[in-house]
Design an enzyme around this catalytic site. Structure first.
Site, short mmCIF file in Angstrom:
data_model
loop_
_atom_site.label_atom_id
_atom_site.label_comp_id
_atom_site.label_asym_id
_atom_site.label_seq_id
_atom_site.Cartn_x
_atom_site.Cartn_y
_atom_site.Cartn_z
N HIS A 1 0.98 4.81 -2.51
CA HIS A 1 0.82 5.92 -3.14
C HIS A 1 2.50 6.29 -4.00
O HIS A 1 2.62 7.12 -3.34
CB HIS A 1 -0.49 6.78 -2.85
CG HIS A 1 -1.79 6.67 -1.75
ND1 HIS A 1 -2.28 5.93 -2.48
CD2 HIS A 1 -1.66 6.18 -1.26
CE1 HIS A 1 -3.43 5.59 -1.76
NE2 HIS A 1 -2.65 5.88 -0.79
N GLU B 1 -11.71 3.84 6.90
CA GLU B 1 -9.94 4.45 7.51
C GLU B 1 -10.91 5.63 8.41
O GLU B 1 -10.21 6.06 9.50
CB GLU B 1 -8.87 5.15 6.66
CG GLU B 1 -7.89 6.07 6.81
CD GLU B 1 -7.23 6.37 5.69
OE1 GLU B 1 -7.88 6.96 5.27
OE2 GLU B 1 -5.72 6.83 6.12
N HIS C 1 0.15 -0.91 -0.16
CA HIS C 1 0.00 0.22 -0.46
C HIS C 1 0.85 1.38 -0.07
O HIS C 1 1.53 1.66 0.72
CB HIS C 1 -0.91 -0.31 1.37
CG HIS C 1 -2.05 1.29 1.12
ND1 HIS C 1 -3.19 0.62 0.89
CD2 HIS C 1 -2.06 2.09 1.27
CE1 HIS C 1 -3.80 2.01 0.77
NE2 HIS C 1 -3.41 3.32 1.53
N1 HPA Z 1 -5.41 7.99 1.81
C1 HPA Z 1 -6.44 8.49 0.80
N2 HPA Z 1 -6.72 8.58 -0.52
C2 HPA Z 1 -5.55 8.78 -1.13
C3 HPA Z 1 -4.00 8.69 0.74
C4 HPA Z 1 -4.22 8.59 1.23
O1 HPA Z 1 -3.06 8.30 2.37
N3 HPA Z 1 -2.79 9.25 -1.08
C5 HPA Z 1 -3.48 9.58 -2.11
N4 HPA Z 1 -4.26 9.44 -1.47
ZN ZN Z 2 -3.51 4.79 0.73
#
Ligand code: HPA
Ligand code: ZN
Length: 327
Positions: free
Chosen positions: A14, A195, A12
Site C-alpha cells: 500500500h 486475513e 502487495h
Molecule cells: N490491510 C487492509 N487494508 C489496508 C491495509 C492492510 O494492510 N493497508 C491499507 N489498507
Molecule cells: Zn494489504
C-alpha cells in the site's frame, strides 16, 4: 548472501502504508496539520489493533493532499524498495485518497506518481505498476467511483483493480458491480480476503469478484477443500507474514501457515503490506523466512519467478523483470 541484495518482486504494497514516518511528520509540519495519535513516543506509527491501524492509516494519509505530495511519496517509497533489492513492485492506490474518486483529479495524481516512478526506474532500475483499490469500509458507491477511475486509466501502468480496508464490512458481492466494470476494462483482480475473515470470505472473493490473486488469503489453511480449489484454479496468494504477525493474525512466525500453504501446492508470494507500520522490510521478511522455515536461495529464486509470473503487468514487462531477477 545478504538478503538485502537478493533481487525481489513485491506484489502487495500500500503506497500510503509504505510512507516513512519522518516523511509524514515533515508533510504535517509543512501543512500545519495535527498528527496527534499517529506516532508513539519513539516516532513509530502507533495503533492498538487492525481497526485502529486503519484509523491511524487514514489520519497519516490525510497529510497527503496534492499530486506533488504523492509524487514525493512515490520517490521515497521506491528508494526504500530498491534498497531492499526489489526490482519490480505493484502498489495499491486508492482513488478515494487521490482526488476523492473524481476522475479528473485522479488522473493528475496518477500522472504525478507515474512521473516519479519513471524517474526512479531511470535512477535504480526499479519498475512500478499501480493497482487502484477500493477502500471496503467506504462502501459500494465509493467503490464504483474508484472503478470508474481505474477503467478510465487502465493500460500498461494501471494494471489491476483491488480492494483493501475492513474485511468485516459487507460482503464481496456488494462490490461485484465495481469489480465487473474493472474486469471488463481488462484489469486483473485481487482483493484482500482471509486475513480477518475465514475461508468463506476467500470463496466469495473468488466467486463474486473473480479474483485471480488474493491479498493475504492465509486463513484458507483452515479449509482443505478451499486449499485444493485455490491450487486447481491457479489462484495466487499475496502473503505478508510480517504484517500478519505484527497485527496478531498469528502469534509468531513459527505459527504462520505460509510453509503449509506452499507444501500444499499453493502459489504463494511474499510482500510487506505496510512496511513501517509493521516494522518490516523485504529483507526482514526473507531473513525471517530463512530463519523460521529454512528457505534458501533456491526457494527464494522460485518464489520470485512465481511472483513475476503472477504480476499483472504486460508480458513484455514480465520478460524485463525475469531478466532483472537473473542478473
Ligand atoms: N490491510 C487492509 N487494508 C489496508 C491495509 C492492510 O494492510 N493497508 C491499507 N489498507
Ligand atoms: Zn494489504
Amino acid at each position: 548472501m545478504s538478503f538485502s541484495k537478493l533481487k525481489k518482486v513485491e506484489l502487495h504494497l500500500h503506497l500510503e502504508g509504505a510512507a516513512p514516518p519522518a516523511f509524514i511528520r515533515s508533510l504535517a509540519k509543512e501543512k500545519n496539520m495535527s498528527i496527534d495519535g499517529v506516532f508513539d513516543e519513539n516516532g513509530a506509527y502507533s495503533y492498538t489493533d487492525f481497526w485502529d491501524f486503519l484509523k491511524v492509516y487514514e489520519a497519516a494519509t490525510a497529510c497527503l493532499k496534492t499530486p506533488e505530495d504523492y509524487a514525493r511519496l512515490t520517490s521515497a517509497v521506491l528508494e526504500n524498495c530498491a534498497e531492499h533489492g526489489v526490482v519490480y513492485a505493484e502498489t495499491f492506490l486508492a482513488p478515494d485518497f487521490c482526488g476523492g474518486g473524481d476522475v479528473v483529479a485522479w488522473r493528475e495524481y496518477l500522472h504525478a506518481m507515474q512521473e516519479a516512478a519513471d524517474k526512479a526506474e531511470k535512477d535504480s532500475g526499479i519498475i512500478l505498476r499501480g493497482i487502484p483499490t477500493v477502500v471496503r469500509h467506504f462502501g459500494p458507491d465509493a467503490a464504483k467511483k474508484s472503478a470508474k477511475c481505474a477503467v478510465e486509466t487502465a493500460g500498461d501502468w494501471v494494471v489491476g483493480f483491488g480492494m483493501g480496508g475492513d474485511e468485516k464490512f459487507g460482503t464481496p458481492s456488494d462490490f461485484a458491480y465495481a469489480f465487473d466494470m474493472a474486469r471488463e476494462a481488462g484489469l486483473k483482480i485481487t482483493s484482500h480476503a482471509g486475513e480477518w475473515s475465514g475461508p468463506e470470505e476467500i470463496r466469495a472473493t473468488i466467486q463474486d469478484l473473480k479474483a485471480v490473486r488474493i491479498g493475504h488469503g492465509v486463513r484458507a489453511i483452515e479449509d482443505a477443500a478451499l486449499v485444493r480449489e485455490i491450487v486447481e484454479k491457479d489462484i495466487v496468494l499475496e502473503v505478508c507474514p510480517g504484517s500478519n504477525v505484527a497485527l496478531g493474525v498469528y502469534a509468531d512466525w513459527a505459527s504462520h501457515p505460509i510453509q503449509k500453504l506452499r507444501d500444499a501446492g499453493v502459489k504463494v508470494t511474499v510482500s510487506t503490506d505496510d512496511p513501517p507500520f509493521f516494522h518490516t522490510t523485504m529483507t526482514d521478511e526473507y531473513e525471517m523466512l530463512s530463519r523460521t522455515f529454512g528457505w534458501d536461495d533456491d526457494t527464494f529464486r522460485a518464489l520470485n519467478i512465481g511472483a513475476a509470473e503472477a504480476a499483472f503487468c504486460t508480458d513484455a514487462t514480465r520478460a524485463q523483470i525475469l531478466k532483472k531477477l537473473e542478473a
